[in-house]
Design a protein around this motif. Structure first.
Motif, mmCIF file in Angstrom:
data_model
loop_
_atom_site.group_PDB
_atom_site.id
_atom_site.type_symbol
_atom_site.label_atom_id
_atom_site.label_comp_id
_atom_site.label_asym_id
_atom_site.label_seq_id
_atom_site.Cartn_x
_atom_site.Cartn_y
_atom_site.Cartn_z
ATOM 1 N N LEU A 1 0.877 -1.178 0.000
ATOM 2 C CA LEU A 1 0.000 0.000 0.000
ATOM 3 C C LEU A 1 0.908 1.221 0.000
ATOM 4 C CD1 LEU A 1 -2.704 -0.843 2.717
ATOM 5 C CD2 LEU A 1 -2.608 -1.557 0.320
ATOM 6 N N LEU A 2 0.769 2.063 -1.013
ATOM 7 C CA LEU A 2 1.660 3.208 -1.136
ATOM 8 C C LEU A 2 1.322 4.341 -0.177
ATOM 9 C CD1 LEU A 2 2.002 3.041 -4.982
ATOM 10 C CD2 LEU A 2 3.834 2.723 -3.318
ATOM 11 N N SER A 3 0.190 4.219 0.504
ATOM 12 C CA SER A 3 -0.145 5.183 1.551
ATOM 13 C C SER A 3 -1.106 4.504 2.530
ATOM 14 C CB SER A 3 -0.799 6.427 0.945
ATOM 15 O OG SER A 3 -1.151 7.342 1.953
ATOM 16 N N VAL A 4 -0.701 4.447 3.774
ATOM 17 C CA VAL A 4 -1.530 3.799 4.789
ATOM 18 C C VAL A 4 -2.093 4.857 5.723
ATOM 19 C CG1 VAL A 4 -1.600 2.065 6.614
ATOM 20 C CG2 VAL A 4 -0.002 1.816 4.710
ATOM 21 N N PRO A 5 -3.402 4.941 5.856
ATOM 22 C CA PRO A 5 -3.976 5.880 6.824
ATOM 23 C C PRO A 5 -3.466 5.584 8.233
ATOM 24 C CG PRO A 5 -5.668 5.012 5.370
ATOM 25 C CD PRO A 5 -4.427 4.213 5.110
ATOM 26 N N THR A 6 -3.257 6.634 8.995
ATOM 27 C CA THR A 6 -2.665 6.478 10.325
ATOM 28 C C THR A 6 -3.432 5.496 11.191
ATOM 29 O OG1 THR A 6 -1.933 8.763 10.163
ATOM 30 C CG2 THR A 6 -1.905 7.766 12.340
ATOM 31 N N ASP A 7 -4.758 5.479 11.081
ATOM 32 C CA ASP A 7 -5.524 4.619 11.981
ATOM 33 C C ASP A 7 -5.403 3.142 11.628
ATOM 34 O OD1 ASP A 7 -6.832 5.386 9.725
ATOM 35 O OD2 ASP A 7 -8.821 5.308 10.588
ATOM 36 N N PHE A 8 -4.743 2.812 10.507
ATOM 37 C CA PHE A 8 -4.498 1.410 10.191
ATOM 38 C C PHE A 8 -3.078 0.987 10.565
ATOM 39 C CE2 PHE A 8 -8.174 2.113 7.453
ATOM 40 C CZ PHE A 8 -8.888 0.947 7.654
ATOM 41 N N LEU A 9 -2.247 1.943 10.991
ATOM 42 C CA LEU A 9 -0.846 1.620 11.255
ATOM 43 C C LEU A 9 -0.695 0.568 12.347
ATOM 44 C CD1 LEU A 9 0.971 5.063 10.996
ATOM 45 C CD2 LEU A 9 1.149 3.115 9.449
ATOM 46 N N GLY A 10 -1.492 0.690 13.410
ATOM 47 C CA GLY A 10 -1.407 -0.272 14.499
ATOM 48 C C GLY A 10 -1.701 -1.682 14.015
ATOM 49 N N GLU A 11 -2.734 -1.819 13.197
ATOM 50 C CA GLU A 11 -3.090 -3.142 12.681
ATOM 51 C C GLU A 11 -2.011 -3.679 11.749
ATOM 52 O OE1 GLU A 11 -7.306 -4.048 11.672
ATOM 53 O OE2 GLU A 11 -7.531 -1.880 11.828
ATOM 54 N N VAL A 12 -1.443 -2.787 10.923
ATOM 55 C CA VAL A 12 -0.383 -3.230 10.012
ATOM 56 C C VAL A 12 0.812 -3.736 10.808
ATOM 57 C CG1 VAL A 12 1.274 -2.474 8.270
ATOM 58 C CG2 VAL A 12 -1.099 -1.713 8.122
ATOM 59 N N LYS A 13 1.204 -2.985 11.813
ATOM 60 C CA LYS A 13 2.389 -3.344 12.600
ATOM 61 C C LYS A 13 2.184 -4.613 13.408
ATOM 62 C CE LYS A 13 4.160 1.398 12.846
ATOM 63 N NZ LYS A 13 4.331 2.612 13.676
ATOM 64 N N SER A 14 0.926 -4.956 13.683
ATOM 65 C CA SER A 14 0.658 -6.164 14.466
ATOM 66 C C SER A 14 0.735 -7.436 13.618
ATOM 67 C CB SER A 14 -0.722 -6.065 15.126
ATOM 68 O OG SER A 14 -1.748 -6.136 14.144
ATOM 69 N N GLU A 15 0.784 -7.278 12.303
ATOM 70 C CA GLU A 15 0.851 -8.447 11.421
ATOM 71 C C GLU A 15 2.317 -8.830 11.199
ATOM 72 O OE1 GLU A 15 -1.754 -10.140 10.148
ATOM 73 O OE2 GLU A 15 -3.155 -8.838 11.219
ATOM 74 N N SER A 16 2.649 -10.076 11.455
ATOM 75 C CA SER A 16 4.053 -10.496 11.430
ATOM 76 C C SER A 16 4.668 -10.441 10.032
ATOM 77 C CB SER A 16 4.181 -11.912 11.984
ATOM 78 O OG SER A 16 3.425 -12.818 11.185
ATOM 79 N N ASN A 17 3.840 -10.520 8.997
ATOM 80 C CA ASN A 17 4.390 -10.527 7.636
ATOM 81 C C ASN A 17 4.392 -9.143 6.988
ATOM 82 O OD1 ASN A 17 1.561 -10.475 7.489
ATOM 83 N ND2 ASN A 17 1.604 -11.268 5.386
ATOM 84 N N LEU A 18 3.954 -8.135 7.722
ATOM 85 C CA LEU A 18 3.870 -6.792 7.145
ATOM 86 C C LEU A 18 4.911 -5.863 7.769
ATOM 87 C CD1 LEU A 18 -0.010 -6.277 6.946
ATOM 88 C CD2 LEU A 18 1.520 -7.317 5.260
ATOM 89 N N GLU A 19 5.351 -4.907 6.972
ATOM 90 C CA GLU A 19 6.350 -3.935 7.411
ATOM 91 C C GLU A 19 5.873 -2.546 6.984
ATOM 92 O OE1 GLU A 19 9.077 -3.256 9.644
ATOM 93 O OE2 GLU A 19 9.869 -5.110 8.761
ATOM 94 N N VAL A 20 6.279 -1.540 7.737
ATOM 95 C CA VAL A 20 5.915 -0.161 7.399
ATOM 96 C C VAL A 20 7.186 0.666 7.236
ATOM 97 C CG1 VAL A 20 4.751 1.944 8.164
ATOM 98 C CG2 VAL A 20 3.737 -0.278 8.648
ATOM 99 N N VAL A 21 7.254 1.415 6.145
ATOM 100 C CA VAL A 21 8.333 2.383 5.929
ATOM 101 C C VAL A 21 7.727 3.778 6.014
ATOM 102 C CG1 VAL A 21 9.998 3.301 4.269
ATOM 103 C CG2 VAL A 21 9.644 0.838 4.445
ATOM 104 N N THR A 22 8.333 4.615 6.830
ATOM 105 C CA THR A 22 7.802 5.964 6.995
ATOM 106 C C THR A 22 8.702 6.961 6.276
ATOM 107 O OG1 THR A 22 6.858 5.383 9.140
ATOM 108 C CG2 THR A 22 7.131 7.723 8.667
ATOM 109 N N LEU A 23 8.113 7.707 5.366
ATOM 110 C CA LEU A 23 8.839 8.720 4.601
ATOM 111 C C LEU A 23 8.328 10.101 4.996
ATOM 112 C CD1 LEU A 23 8.484 6.999 1.108
ATOM 113 C CD2 LEU A 23 10.421 6.828 2.681
#
Length: 527
Positions: free
Chosen positions: A248-270
């Motif tokens: 996802l090229l842009s993740v809304p802030t309120d989904f960040l917690g859920e994304v980070k809780s998934e072991s196969n997902l990673e978040v890059v912050t620019l």
């Protein structure tokens, strides 16, 4: 069956993705599916010369002369080097040799001449209008003779709106250029484009001229990229979570917690390049009264929105520009900040008295206005908070929601009163784009056409001899626009990119303001 369909079928069958990709072989494993940022959906064309909205696909189909790093510095791409005359009245650009377009046409100095001619009287002509003539020195060298100094030239040449198109096919295809066919020199070729749904790109096997910011100078490592347009944030997140998409090229802030809780997902912050804001239509009652515009603008509690809607991630916005730009450093008296007492006093002064139901009225008419927004959940949620904050000072607003791919056409009607939207840009000329008197409707949603602003705009856009002068002139233009309240700044998000780390490998360092060609050249799909 497309790779996407295969993957959906795999998921439905509950079969191991890794096993099936391995069985399918590298032609499938080298494919990736990205979801565009919500503010990029709905682009009707990949024609950069006529477009007012482009998406990431344009950065993969086309190259530019100049690349921009994450620190906003400029580096070679199709131009190997350049020199500016001391007086700013000419530039010499040395072009990379051996570059070809997707249709086999060569890229050379003559290309530059024909390409820049195409911008005359176009939507984006302002980016090239300071170039008076282009002289061909030799096959790989051009000289731009300027009608005036243009301190912003390198930024313009790094912009996706100055993507280098192939001139012959551009003229031959007419309005179909960028829709049915498109030819650049970029690392990917257009395979298919369905407006508002998806774009499929395939690797340019001949590519060997990536920007100097990419480690990989050969062909891209990913063979095929599908860019999907999913307007609803929750749907996009579920697709990432389930393996239907890879990034996802842009993740809304309120989904960040859920994304980070998934072991196969990673978040890059620019670093963010977006500003969320509330355009105010200065031609519609009651906003023809500057006191009402200021009252509406100062009813917006940016800090409360940052904390309650975005969990404190990002920054409040008190001006129209991202805070990384020097032109955002305006005199504090021009910053627009929450001040409910000032709002109420201004509405009182303008004759709007508080009614028993908490809605102000004047001459028996309630202070009730329209508030437009986009259909995706993050915009709706922000707009509901804005609606409540307006109501707190006595402005009743009715939310109207439009599909994010259609709302730009709605703005062209000029019927909007208030709206909640965002833009993505990292140059001060965005003030010209959204408040220029010749851009009413869209992109000038505020319908702002002010004589003094036009004078300052002209000075900012074309009256600067060097960058220091340009910053000074743009700051003055910015301050005046803020003083007239054609909008209320709200929020500056960071750019959070989420991806499936079991599928994708990203470069260790991001040498680009966002995810585009430079980053994707160094990206790999795990096999």
């Amino acid at each position: 069956m497309t790779s996407l369909t295969i993957r959906k079928s795999i998921i439905a069958a509950g079969v191991s993705l890794a096993a099936l990709f391995a069985a399918a072989g590298p032609s499938v494993a080298q494919e990736a599916v990205f979801v565009m940022a919500s503010n990029e959906v709905g682009s009707p064309t990949y024609n950069p010369i006529k477009a007012s909205n482009l998406n990431i696909g344009s950065t993969l189909i086309f190259d530019r002369l100049v690349a921009q790093d994450a620190d906003l510095s400029f580096h070679p791409w199709l131009a190997e080097s350049w020199e500016e005359a001391p007086d700013g009245m000419s530039w010499v650009f040395h072009l990379k040799k051996g570059v070809t377009f997707h249709n086999g046409e060569p890229f050379n100095a003559q290309t530059i001449v024909k390409w820049l001619e195409l911008f005359k009287a176009s939507e984006n002509a302002y980016m090239t209008e300071a170039i008076q003539t282009v002289e061909v020195i030799d096959d790989a060298t051009v000289k731009f003779v300027m009608s005036r100094p243009e301190p912003n030239l390198l930024y313009n040449f790094s912009s996706s709106y100055l993507s280098v198109v192939e001139p012959k096919s551009y003229e031959a295809l007419g309005d179909n250029y960028g829709v049915t066919e498109v030819y650049g020199t970029g690392p990917f070729k257009l395979e298919s484009f369905t407006i508002g749904q998806e774009t499929v790109l395939v690797r340019n096997e001949d590519y060997a001229w990536a920007s100097s910011l990419a480690k990989n100078r050969g062909k891209a490592k990913i063979a095929k990229i599908t860019l999907r347009e999913i307007a609803e944030d929750s749907t996009a997140f579920l697709e990432l979570k389930s393996g239907g998409v890879d990034m996802l090229l842009s993740v809304p802030t309120d989904f960040l917690g859920e994304v980070k809780s998934e072991s196969n997902l990673e978040v890059v912050t620019l670093a963010g390049q977006d500003v969320a804001y509330m355009p105010i239509n200065v031609t519609k009652e009651p906003f023809t009264d500057i006191r009402v515009r200021e009252a509406a603008a100062k009813a917006i509690n940016q800090k409360e929105i940052l904390d309650s809607v975005y969990g404190g991630v990002g920054e409040v916005a008190n001006t129209f520009l991202i805070s990384a730009l020097p032109e955002s450093k305006v005199d504090p008296k021009y910053q627009i900040s929450y001040d409910p007492d000032r709002s109420k006093a201004l509405l009182d002064e303008a004759g709007w008295t508080m009614g028993a139901d908490g809605v102000r009225e004047k001459d028996g008419k309630p202070l009730r206005v329209s508030l437009w927004t986009q259909s995706d959940s993050s915009f709706r949620r922000l707009t509901e908070v804005v609606q409540a904050e307006l109501k707190a000072v006595g402005i009743d607003s009715e939310i109207t929601t439009f599909d994010s791919s259609a709302i730009r056409d709605q703005y062209k009607s000029g019927n909007q009163q208030l709206a909640v939207r965002s833009y993505n840009w990292d140059n001060a000329d965005i003030i010209d784009w959204f408040f220029g008197g010749d851009r009413l409707g869209y992109p000038n949603i505020s319908m702002f056409n002010d004589p003094k602003a036009e004078e300052l705009r002209k000075l900012a856009m074309s009256g600067s001899k060097n960058m220091a002068e340009r910053v000074k002139n743009f700051t003055a233009y910015h301050e005046y626009v803020l003083s007239q309240y054609p909008m209320a700044p709200i929020y500056q998000p960071v750019n959070s990119v989420a991806y499936n780390k079991d599928r994708l490998v990203l470069p260790a360092e991001i040498h680009s303001p966002g995810v585009g060609a430079t980053v994707i050249m160094d990206m790999e799909v795990k096999e």
